[in-house]
Structure formats: structure tokens, C-alpha cells
Design an enzyme around this catalytic site. Structure first.
Site, PDB file in Angstrom:
ATOM      1  N   GLU A  42       0.865  -1.188   0.000  1.00 48.72           N
ATOM      2  CA  GLU A  42       0.000   0.000   0.000  1.00 48.72           C
ATOM      3  C   GLU A  42       0.897   1.232   0.000  1.00 48.72           C
ATOM      4  OE1 GLU A  42      -2.410   0.839   3.452  1.00 48.72           O
ATOM      5  OE2 GLU A  42      -3.602   2.327   2.366  1.00 48.72           O
ATOM      6  N   GLU A  67       4.681   4.835   3.839  1.00 56.55           N
ATOM      7  CA  GLU A  67       4.208   6.196   4.132  1.00 56.55           C
ATOM      8  C   GLU A  67       5.426   7.086   4.346  1.00 56.55           C
ATOM      9  OE1 GLU A  67       1.195   7.841   4.188  1.00 56.55           O
ATOM     10  OE2 GLU A  67       2.541   9.535   4.553  1.00 56.55           O
ATOM     11  N   ASP A 117      -2.878  11.568  -2.564  1.00 56.62           N
ATOM     12  CA  ASP A 117      -2.868  13.019  -2.736  1.00 56.62           C
ATOM     13  C   ASP A 117      -3.104  13.341  -4.215  1.00 56.62           C
ATOM     14  OD1 ASP A 117      -2.190  15.735  -2.903  1.00 56.62           O
ATOM     15  OD2 ASP A 117      -0.732  15.539  -1.275  1.00 56.62           O
ATOM     16  N   LYS A 121      -2.550  20.734  -8.921  1.00 58.12           N
ATOM     17  CA  LYS A 121      -1.875  21.654  -9.854  1.00 58.12           C
ATOM     18  C   LYS A 121      -1.063  20.874 -10.873  1.00 58.12           C
ATOM     19  CE  LYS A 121      -1.856  25.614  -6.808  1.00 58.12           C
ATOM     20  NZ  LYS A 121      -1.127  26.265  -5.717  1.00 58.12           N
ATOM     21  N   ASP A 153     -11.765   9.433  -3.636  1.00 53.74           N
ATOM     22  CA  ASP A 153     -12.992  10.236  -3.644  1.00 53.74           C
ATOM     23  C   ASP A 153     -12.837  11.378  -4.648  1.00 53.74           C
ATOM     24  OD1 ASP A 153     -10.898  11.400  -1.949  1.00 53.74           O
ATOM     25  OD2 ASP A 153     -12.338  13.033  -1.749  1.00 53.74           O
ATOM     26  N   THR A 190     -10.881   2.613   4.362  1.00 48.67           N
ATOM     27  CA  THR A 190      -9.870   3.451   4.999  1.00 48.67           C
ATOM     28  C   THR A 190     -10.608   4.471   5.867  1.00 48.67           C
ATOM     29  OG1 THR A 190      -9.767   5.285   3.441  1.00 48.67           O
ATOM     30  CG2 THR A 190      -8.596   3.269   2.817  1.00 48.67           C
ATOM     31  N   GLU A 191      -9.848   5.226   6.656  1.00 53.62           N
ATOM     32  CA  GLU A 191     -10.493   6.264   7.486  1.00 53.62           C
ATOM     33  C   GLU A 191     -11.203   7.300   6.612  1.00 53.62           C
ATOM     34  OE1 GLU A 191      -6.620   6.092   8.576  1.00 53.62           O
ATOM     35  OE2 GLU A 191      -6.926   6.619  10.696  1.00 53.62           O
ATOM     36  N   TYR A 192     -10.506   7.762   5.573  1.00 54.69           N
ATOM     37  CA  TYR A 192     -11.109   8.727   4.655  1.00 54.69           C
ATOM     38  C   TYR A 192     -12.393   8.172   4.065  1.00 54.69           C
ATOM     39  CZ  TYR A 192      -6.926  11.656   4.298  1.00 54.69           C
ATOM     40  OH  TYR A 192      -5.888  12.494   4.554  1.00 54.69           O
ATOM     41  N   GLU A 193     -12.300   6.918   3.638  1.00 52.31           N
ATOM     42  CA  GLU A 193     -13.422   6.300   2.952  1.00 52.31           C
ATOM     43  C   GLU A 193     -14.665   6.293   3.839  1.00 52.31           C
ATOM     44  OE1 GLU A 193     -12.182   2.587   1.413  1.00 52.31           O
ATOM     45  OE2 GLU A 193     -13.971   2.303   0.177  1.00 52.31           O
TER      46      GLU A 193
END
Lengths: 214, 214
Positions: A42, A67, A117, A121, A153, A190-193
Site C-alpha cells: 500500500e 508512508e 494526494d 496543480k 474520492d 480506509t479512514e477517509y473512505e
């Protein structure tokens, strides 16, 4: 998302059991290290929930969480150690920009890109984990049947990625523009998900493999 | 969406000026018929708003609207005739199942698939306008630089289509999982589209071309 420095987490990294300090030193020996388990990587694991929960769900497969952010990696390391999953879960706290130096050809079975991320830009497009620089490296380290699984997302990142993968010679084998429309117990959130799903926002997902017919 | 029979519309078709009764008879001569204009074909035009408004927006390009449902086609025909767009807009009231019999190789520049019937049941998959049967025919009639543009609100149909097009040798050149996130004045909205957009639902869109590099 930028994270504030978490001092204890950065300190924790120094003694973390799950930490692989020099992944290049293991190049070519990962399968041996993990007892011939299927190897997942991952990239951008954040605080590590996804890799940890996947490692618990699939004890017969191995997870390498990467990470670069020290604070996030430290929090993940603490979680991994506490969960005592060292048999099938390790952490690399490094930038994945030269990931092909860590693995030899065909050594990786699945690469996971979760809520990466988007670097919106254009001048930072090369930093996106689905830019051609990365895709070419993934191609080197993936096994013949290897897969890349992406969830996000971010619609713009998703659209960009679909074109990049295609143009880099990957073949789309699964796609969803609203992944959590159905339950998918085979894949943890995931947490975001969890946050996006609770807000009713769609999760985009795609799975690619190498186009070996070429 | 099934439509109730609209008697006046069915009757209107008999005398419609815009109607091409036997498209096969024009095979190979469409460019001549339309004064060398770029040729668009909308398959499943419903009541015809999209083709009509595109024909007005692009007077130097030609639009061939195809609709098998008699009532919908009759309504479209009346609109087309009233708008007096015969120079660049005609109607075919037929099933497109053998569309490659209507056009010779390379005769079509753009195919539009707007909010096509998703035929959700697997046993009817062949009826989907993005099933391989259709894609192979489109490939025959499209020009070298020809494009297929698809819009839909149906996520399952969209996902299915992305895989089908890829596997049939098409190359994705544009994709959007939320097309109306930005304004797109170059492309008009269909009646369905206006409804979905007003409800805040995403419009999915993709543009493909033939992969001539093969």
C-alpha cells in the site's frame, strides 16, 4: 492532507518493530521474508488502518505499508506493533519515488493506492502516484498476474488515472464509479473512505493488470 | 424508458420531411448528401432535443438522429421539420441493430450515445448500445479520427461500457465521472440530462476513438 508533526510518533519510529529501515536490502528476498505469501504494497498508507485491517482479514497474505510522512508513519507503526501483526505486516517510512529499487521484477502481487494526494496543480502532476513515472515502476515490480487497485474520492484524480493507466499499457479489469453502492466485505474501508461514505459521496475504484497480450 | 403510443406522432412520420426511409440506399453517399459536412449520428435520439439543438449549434455539421420507437421518432420528426433544419438534420426511424448496413467504411465522424437504455438484465446485455456487437459495427463505419461520445446517468451501464470499449480495441481520450461539474457549452443537454442535473446526480461521459496504433 498536510499533517502536523506528532512528536511521540516520530520518536516511536526509532524503535518500531514493524519498521523496515532499508527496503532495498530486501530486494529479491521479500517472498522468502514473508514465507511465500502473496505480497501487497500500500503506497501512502497514512495512519495505517487499511493495511492493518487487511492484514487481519487476510492472515495468509503479506502487507507492506509505505508512508513518507514521519508523523503518520509513526502512528501506523505503533498500531501495527500493538496489533502484533509482524508476521504479515511491515512498514516502510520512505518516499516511494524510487520504489522499483526496493523490489525485483515480479515480486509484488498487488499494489494499493488509497485516497492518494491528488496534487491538483498541473506542475505537480509528476508527484501523483498514478503518473507515468510511477506506473512504469509498478510495471517493473508487479508479477504477471499482478494488480493495481485504486480507490479515491477525487473525481479529477480518478479521471486522470484512468487515462494514464491506459496509456501506460495497463488493462482495466474492474471499475466502479460508486464502489460502496454495493457492500464489499472483501475490501476494508480506509479512514477517509468511512468519512466520505457517511457523507454520501461516491467512492471511485479501478483495478488494473498489465496487458500481457502486447 | 417505455413510451405510450402517441397516435399523431406515429401518423406524422408518414409525411415527415426530415425522414430518411431507407438509409441503406444512401450508403456511401452521405458525405455527398450533406455537402461534405462532418457527420454525427445519434443512436437513440428519443424525442430529438439533443440532435436538434446540436444541429442549431453547429450549422456546418450534419446530424443523423436514429430512434426506433415510432412515437418518440414522430415527436422528433415534427420538431425537426418545424425547426426547418433539413440542411443538416435528418431522422431515421429504425432499429440500429444493423447500422453498419447504412454507412460505408469511414463515413461517420462522431457517434453519440446519450442516456441509452441500460438493459440491466444480463440476458439482454446484447441489446446495450455499447455491447461488442454494436462496437464492432461502429468500428466499421467510423472515420480514422472518428469518435464515440457517450453520456449516461447509469453507473452500471457506464462501468460496463468502459470495459467493453477497452476490450473491443477502442482508446479512451476523455472521461468524466461528473461531466456537469464544469460547464460544457460545446455540448448541449438532453432532456434526461437536464432532469438529472437538476436533481444533483452526476452525469458520466466518455469519448473514445479507434486505437489505430494496433
Amino acid at each position: 492532507m498536510r499533517m502536523r508533526k506528532v512528536k511521540w510518533a516520530v520518536d516511536y519510529l526509532n524503535d518500531a518493530n514493524c519498521l523496515i529501515e532499508d527496503p532495498s536490502a530486501l530486494k529479491g528476498t521479500w517472498k522468502e521474508r514473508f514465507d511465500q505469501k502473496k505480497i501487497h504494497v500500500e503506497i501512502g498508507c497514512g495512519k495505517g488502518n487499511y493495511s492493518l485491517n487487511m492484514a487481519k482479514l487476510y492472515p495468509q497474505e503479506a502487507f507492506i505499508a509505505v508512508e513518507k510522512n514521519e508523523s503518520a508513519a509513526g502512528i501506523a507503526a505503533k498500531k501495527f506493533d500493538d496489533a502484533n501483526q509482524q508476521e504479515n505486516l511491515v512498514l516502510i517510512q520512505k518516499d516511494a519515488a524510487n520504489i522499483s529499487e526496493w523490489f525485483s521484477a515480479g515480486e509484488v502481487d498487488v499494489i494499493h493506492l488509497n485516497f492518494s494526494d491528488p496534487w491538483p496543480k498541473k506542475r505537480y502532476a509528476k508527484r501523483r502516484l498514478s503518473s507515468s513515472q510511477f506506473l512504469d515502476q509498478y510495471a517493473q515490480i508487479l508479477s504477471d498476474e499482478g494488480q493495481i487497485q485504486m480507490k479515491t474520492d477525487n473525481s479529477s484524480l480518478f479521471e486522470y488515472s484512468l487515462i494514464e493507466f491506459q496509456n501506460a499499457g495497463y488493462r482495466m479489469i474492474e471499475i466502479s464509479v460508486d464502489y460502496r453502492r454495493e457492500t464489499h466485505d472483501e475490501d476494508v474501508m480506509t479512514e477517509y473512505e468511512e468519512k466520505f461514505v457517511s457523507l454520501g459521496q461516491p467512492i471511485y475504484r479501478c483495478v488494473w493488470t498489465r496487458n500481457n497480450k502486447e
